[in-house]
Scaffold this active site. Sequence first.
Site, PDB file in Angstrom:
ATOM      1  N   ASP A 150       0.834  -1.204   0.000  1.00 32.99           N
ATOM      2  CA  ASP A 150       0.000   0.000   0.000  1.00 32.99           C
ATOM      3  C   ASP A 150       0.871   1.258   0.000  1.00 32.99           C
ATOM      4  OD1 ASP A 150      -2.284   1.819   0.864  1.00 32.99           O
ATOM      5  OD2 ASP A 150      -3.282  -0.124   0.894  1.00 32.99           O
ATOM      6  N   HIS A 191      -3.612   5.982   3.933  1.00 34.18           N
ATOM      7  CA  HIS A 191      -4.418   4.855   3.458  1.00 34.18           C
ATOM      8  C   HIS A 191      -3.884   3.515   3.972  1.00 34.18           C
ATOM      9  CE1 HIS A 191      -5.909   2.035   0.272  1.00 34.18           C
ATOM     10  NE2 HIS A 191      -6.971   2.814   0.314  1.00 34.18           N
ATOM     11  N   SER A 364     -11.245  -0.554  -0.458  1.00 39.56           N
ATOM     12  CA  SER A 364      -9.957  -0.705   0.238  1.00 39.56           C
ATOM     13  C   SER A 364     -10.167  -1.016   1.705  1.00 39.56           C
ATOM     14  CB  SER A 364      -9.157   0.593   0.169  1.00 39.56           C
ATOM     15  OG  SER A 364      -8.672   0.814  -1.101  1.00 39.56           O
TER      16      SER A 364
END
Lengths: 586, 73
Positions: A150, A191, A364
């Site tokens: 990620d 994220h 996600s």
Amino acid sequence: MMKHPKLYGAILTFLLFLFLTQNVQALEKSLEEGSPYVKGEIIVDFIDGTTEEEIARVCKKYGIETYSNSLYSRDAKLMLARTGDRNMERLLKKLSREPAVEAAEPNFILQSFGAPNDPLYKYQWNMKKINVEKAWKHSTGKGVTVAVIDTGVAYENYGKFKQLEDLRHTEFISPYNFVDDTVHAGDDNGHGSHVAGTIAQSTNNGKGVCGIAYHAKIMPVKVLAASGSGRLSDIADGIRYAADNGARVINLSLGGPFKSEVLQLACKYAYKKGCVIVCAAGNDGGNRPNYPAAYRECISVSAVRDDNQLAFYSTRGPQIDIAAPGGDMREDYNGDGYNDGILQNTIKNGNPQTDEYVLLQGTSMAAPHVAGTAALLVSAGYTDPKAVKTIMQSSSFTKGLDLKSGYGSGILDAGKALRSRTALYGFLKLALCMGSLVFLRAKTPSWTGKILGSPLFLTGALLGACGLFFLPLLFTAPVPGQEFFCRDVSQWHTAVTGTASPLNILFYSAAPALALMFLSLPLRNMKKLALGLGMGIACAFAGNALTASIDVAFVPQALERLWFAANALILFGFSYASLKLLPEKT
Amino acid sequence: MTKKYKGHIEKSEIEGGNWILRTEQGETFQLDSSDEKLFRSGMAVTADGEIRRDMMSIGMMGPVLKIKNWEKA
């Protein structure tokens, strides 16, 4: 059969002792770590029969005012007392020494067993939706490494990167940053840390929120820049790196609409190495496939809201394998006062120095629910990636859902996945064990009944075949030491070496049990235990061949059933031949 | 290959907020640009950009579009 009741008594007492001591230790730990209690209030339990005058005297002496919690507590002399801002610890010590006082302690706020003490857990509707508390009874992810490929993870204080408060007790392993080519894989977007938090946020630490497989190790692999995008070459490298460095689960909360052979080859490579690859399905709200999610080797995850509807943004279509909570920030369906996003600890978007609890929405956010559950399953002994996918799909929630619209098999149910497989596979191996006993009793000389019915043989057979697998199904709390007692002997090594050890080929072969049986043949009692173990392990291997749930190092996935079947036959054959050929006076 | 794209800049609230271009033809692109001035929600633009088949994103709403030049439409 019960010739040695003392031996059985001793074993049962030992197990009970372990169970009790572990629970007492857990209670002590929770007090030390600061379990929540009502501020400025204590409980004083006066000895039954204490007069009102005596209670008034004690109250006056310590300047406290007592009142009863209920009609019942007044009769039982169990009183609450307001302490104001006074030093509670000192006051409790003094009160405990009073002859009229039986006990005095803080008024702890107790939660239902299984709920973590993380204060923001009440806003994690997503965790309740997947029944995570039921899953924790069976596994918390020990021995499993999950790679988060990620934007990085805020796991260390280094340069501009800061470690997040609620990742402090999470274990990290083998980080790598493919964007800057360094071993420091901090997060400059937010994220990746959020995704990592859903998988393994520090849990039961009295802070923030919880994660699903909170005893799993996270491998931070940074392949996306602060902007949230990255090159295919880095992503493919990251997948191979994760597979080569011991990851058993890979989370890919990223994607794009174009097929790439390089990326698919990387996924195939990891899958063949035994990795469960979990991918976000995409956020375009349509049916267009997103990659890598749409590859056969990957589990494609769509996103649902708290009311089980597909989220407006979630990619749909036949390529979806399973759905999981991804949130919808436009709704407060559960009425908790916040929009129904997924809450985890992360940095503020683009500022690695901040530390916040942030609600996010997206596929996600859905994917790490599946990755976390996969880690729980791998930790519980189901290490074959195909089996992990099948278990999650066959146990998913389907009631009232139009499955063709983009739910795949249904909505992830971690609790059911762990519970149903523990029961199904456990009883299957137990049935095989009982069938083998009946067969051996019928096909070997009658005197072998003394061996087959002995407590040592039966104990060996039970431990070898399935262990005390039924205990987690009976108790509401996790069974201490369950990675040993509640699994068959051939799986005990995973508690020590982890689930990705190449050594597992040795433990998943007939060799150790054969050696033990051979060496113990001249020993009267040891022989009974060893033969029982050999027969039991043969049954466990037969069960593994039937369920295809275990990944064996160096053995191609297509040959794993054959591997277990052959080893089961060797062990069973040796047990049978030994019993058939041994002279009676041995 | 660089092409001309006409549309509106939008900040999507998916995945913590990511910038996209919605074209007049109804296509959606994930924006890749180092020019901070481009990121104004609702702004109509004409942009020269290249679709990056070798890139992926957390937004997952469409292909990554590398912006070379742009101007307000």
